[in-house]
Write a protein that holds these residues in place. Sequence first.
Motif, PDB file in Angstrom:
ATOM      1  N   UNK A 181       0.782  -1.092   0.164  1.00  0.00           N
ATOM      2  CA  UNK A 181       0.067   0.024  -0.033  1.00  0.00           C
ATOM      3  C   UNK A 181       0.941   1.172  -0.041  1.00  0.00           C
ATOM      4  N   UNK A 182       1.926   1.323   0.775  1.00  0.00           N
ATOM      5  CA  UNK A 182       2.879   2.457   0.907  1.00  0.00           C
ATOM      6  C   UNK A 182       3.589   2.766  -0.578  1.00  0.00           C
ATOM      7  N   UNK A 183       3.721   1.705  -1.251  1.00  0.00           N
ATOM      8  CA  UNK A 183       4.647   1.759  -2.559  1.00  0.00           C
ATOM      9  C   UNK A 183       3.275   2.408  -3.361  1.00  0.00           C
ATOM     10  N   UNK A 184       2.260   1.899  -3.359  1.00  0.00           N
ATOM     11  CA  UNK A 184       0.977   2.211  -4.334  1.00  0.00           C
ATOM     12  C   UNK A 184       0.894   3.705  -4.087  1.00  0.00           C
ATOM     13  N   UNK A 185       0.942   4.368  -3.003  1.00  0.00           N
ATOM     14  CA  UNK A 185       0.443   5.731  -2.734  1.00  0.00           C
ATOM     15  C   UNK A 185       1.651   6.631  -3.293  1.00  0.00           C
ATOM     16  N   UNK A 186       2.802   6.227  -2.808  1.00  0.00           N
ATOM     17  CA  UNK A 186       4.100   6.802  -3.489  1.00  0.00           C
ATOM     18  C   UNK A 186       4.043   6.950  -4.891  1.00  0.00           C
ATOM     19  N   UNK A 187       3.599   5.769  -5.643  1.00  0.00           N
ATOM     20  CA  UNK A 187       3.535   5.804  -7.264  1.00  0.00           C
ATOM     21  C   UNK A 187       2.588   6.774  -7.543  1.00  0.00           C
ATOM     22  N   UNK A 188       1.403   6.621  -7.030  1.00  0.00           N
ATOM     23  CA  UNK A 188       0.156   7.372  -7.670  1.00  0.00           C
ATOM     24  C   UNK A 188       0.208   8.889  -7.300  1.00  0.00           C
ATOM     25  N   UNK A 189       1.096   9.090  -6.494  1.00  0.00           N
ATOM     26  CA  UNK A 189       0.938  10.674  -6.039  1.00  0.00           C
ATOM     27  C   UNK A 189       1.306  11.697  -7.131  1.00  0.00           C
ATOM     28  N   UNK A 190       0.341  12.465  -7.356  1.00  0.00           N
ATOM     29  CA  UNK A 190       0.775  13.355  -8.649  1.00  0.00           C
ATOM     30  C   UNK A 190       0.048  12.939  -9.708  1.00  0.00           C
TER      31      UNK A 190
END
Length: 428
Positions: A181-190
């Motif tokens: 989940x953390x990786x996902x939120x980082x990748x979709x930011x912006x």
Amino acid sequence: MRIGVLLSLAVVFLHAYVVSSVYVVEINNVIGPYTLSQVQRAISLAEQNNGAVLLLLSTPGGLADVTLQIMREIGNSPVPVIGYVYPDYSYAWSAGTYILMSTHIAAMAPHTVIGSCQPIAGGTPINESKTLNALIGYLETVSKSYGRNGTFARLCITQNLNLGAEEALRQRVIDVIAIDINDLLKKINGTLVLLRNQKTQLIITSTILKRAEPTITETLQMWLSDPVVSSILSLLAFILLLAAFLTGHPAAVVAAIILLVISMFSFLPTAWLGLALIIMGAVLIMAEILMGMAAHGAVAGVGAVLLIIGFLSAYPANFFSGELIHIKDWWLIQLGLYIDIAIFLGFLSFVIYKIIILYKQRPPSEFLTSLKGVEGVAIDDIGPESPGFVKVFGEYWRAVSDTPVRKGCRIRVVETIGDMLKVEPLQC
């Protein structure tokens, strides 16, 4: 400082949505009305708290009409809804794929699978063109609206095509692969997303995760939808109906009806389930009273439990977790709830009072160890020297009487003598 400046510029020059919290819904079983209820509640919470919704998908599929309603809710959502097939080595088949492809951002963990979307009715795949074409057209339209591969939407229905994460990303079926989940939120930011037909930049300033836990009624529906539980309830209902047919005992009939009705709760819209529980609970308590407590309070006890669950489900879903959904004219809802609780407590007090009076007239120990005072019907002519049979509680008993009793007359049990009853006539 630099991040703050960039954030300010993004908000000024782009239509941006700043996420301060993420509401997580775990869809890890068969998709049903309870799933729709959870998604709706999560979207409402996210809208009121400037958040986003994260759907964790690990499901074999579910009900078609509910799935289409969930897709419509996501399409009209004022907040971003992220679909994520997770954890690793999970799958989101059939209805799970429909939901994933309708989310604003579609993601998968590395070793997960989606596909196999052909509808099934009664265990048999549907090949009727009207149904298939309708689903193909809808899923293609939804997928293309987010810039995704519409061809997969067609093939996963017509050919039950399945794709792993890498292939799904390569064919533009999903937007991102993330290990957690953390990786996902980082990748979709912006990321730019289509939110209510407007391109919006998703800016995640916080990774506070809040789980949208299932409510009492949603948990009940989830439990009843389990195939094992459903089979056990059906089997018990059949056994009780058979017992009721053989003995004529009213408690067996009531218990069978209870199981049959409860087994149908899994198909009710969750919003109506609370009302159904209240009505059924009241009916069971009244049935027990009218039967003269023939089931020794068991039916009334079940009714009381259903009443309590029904009233608890009337509260907003997050009331007991301390995160109240803000509703316009909330005071009016509170007033209605207080009135309902007052009526319920008054009714329950009345029932308890009647039960106490009844047991004072007929002590429980006497009622359970003998049939003294219980009424029945004479099956034969009975006299002091001519024993016969009587029917009490649907069962046949050998009986004698100091006063002659004619066949078909109402009788009352005076006492138990060994395995024989002593009775007296009431009326003919």
